[in-house]
Design a protein around this motif. Structure first.
Motif, PDB file in Angstrom:
ATOM      1  N   VAL A   1      54.707  33.930 -26.612  1.00  0.00           N
ATOM      2  CA  VAL A   1      54.676  33.351 -25.205  1.00  0.00           C
ATOM      3  C   VAL A   1      55.572  34.251 -24.378  1.00  0.00           C
ATOM      4  N   GLY A   2      56.694  34.426 -24.768  1.00  0.00           N
ATOM      5  CA  GLY A   2      57.877  35.161 -23.985  1.00  0.00           C
ATOM      6  C   GLY A   2      59.114  34.831 -24.116  1.00  0.00           C
ATOM      7  N   LYS A   3      60.120  35.467 -23.386  1.00  0.00           N
ATOM      8  CA  LYS A   3      61.534  35.537 -23.388  1.00  0.00           C
ATOM      9  C   LYS A   3      61.959  34.827 -22.019  1.00  0.00           C
ATOM     10  N   ILE A   4      63.052  33.638 -22.429  1.00  0.00           N
ATOM     11  CA  ILE A   4      63.603  33.179 -21.157  1.00  0.00           C
ATOM     12  C   ILE A   4      64.976  33.417 -21.052  1.00  0.00           C
ATOM     13  N   SER A   5      65.432  33.874 -20.017  1.00  0.00           N
ATOM     14  CA  SER A   5      66.914  34.384 -19.899  1.00  0.00           C
ATOM     15  C   SER A   5      67.343  34.117 -18.504  1.00  0.00           C
TER      16      SER A   5
ATOM     17  N   LYS B   1      64.824  33.904 -15.787  1.00  0.00           N
ATOM     18  CA  LYS B   1      63.694  34.812 -15.433  1.00  0.00           C
ATOM     19  C   LYS B   1      62.985  34.424 -16.828  1.00  0.00           C
ATOM     20  N   MET B   2      61.652  34.912 -16.803  1.00  0.00           N
ATOM     21  CA  MET B   2      60.690  34.806 -17.896  1.00  0.00           C
ATOM     22  C   MET B   2      59.748  35.880 -17.972  1.00  0.00           C
ATOM     23  N   THR B   3      60.107  36.663 -19.295  1.00  0.00           N
ATOM     24  CA  THR B   3      59.345  37.850 -19.286  1.00  0.00           C
ATOM     25  C   THR B   3      58.295  37.470 -20.362  1.00  0.00           C
ATOM     26  N   ILE B   4      56.986  37.641 -19.900  1.00  0.00           N
ATOM     27  CA  ILE B   4      55.835  37.328 -20.756  1.00  0.00           C
ATOM     28  C   ILE B   4      55.508  38.158 -21.845  1.00  0.00           C
TER      29      ILE B   4
ATOM     30  N   ASP C   1      47.562  39.935 -23.367  1.00  0.00           N
ATOM     31  CA  ASP C   1      46.483  40.562 -23.740  1.00  0.00           C
ATOM     32  C   ASP C   1      45.484  39.456 -23.935  1.00  0.00           C
ATOM     33  N   SER C   2      45.591  38.470 -24.447  1.00  0.00           N
ATOM     34  CA  SER C   2      44.751  37.160 -24.722  1.00  0.00           C
ATOM     35  C   SER C   2      44.433  36.366 -23.194  1.00  0.00           C
ATOM     36  N   VAL C   3      45.303  36.855 -22.214  1.00  0.00           N
ATOM     37  CA  VAL C   3      44.482  36.352 -20.951  1.00  0.00           C
ATOM     38  C   VAL C   3      43.646  37.314 -20.306  1.00  0.00           C
TER      39      VAL C   3
END
Length: 95
Positions: free
Chosen positions: A51-55, A82-85, A91-93
């Motif tokens: 999913v991604g990284k939330i920081s 900040k959220m990095t996808i 790629d799936s989107v």
């Protein structure tokens, strides 16, 4: 574009995916949200695989402009979430 899922819809889908009841799915979702909030507000980061990284990121003091009046003023330093996808989700989107 469709509407975002509500918490009730997420809980129902999560319960179905887990093969569990809605009460335990709701508890799992609440626990995950509390964990993310606690970790990020403490200055850490949380990676959700696939999913991604939330920081949390600190922004320095800066000059900003009020778009209505054009007045410029100094905005104090603050923090922003900040959220990095993740690449897998991108790629799936786009597939």
């Amino acid at each position: 574009m469709s509407k975002p899922m509500t918490k009730t819809q997420i809980v129902a889908a999560l319960a179905e995916e887990m093969g569990s009841d809605k009460k335990s799915a709701s508890g799992a979702l609440d626990a995950m949200c509390n964990l993310i909030t606690r970790e990020v507000s403490g200055g850490g980061a949380v990676t959700l695989p696939g999913v991604g990284k939330i920081s949390c990121r600190e922004r320095p003091e800066r000059m900003v402009r009020n778009p209505a009046t054009g007045e410029q003023f100094k905005k104090e330093a603050d923090k922003v979430v900040k959220m990095t996808i993740a690449k897998a989700l991108k790629d799936s989107v786009n597939a």
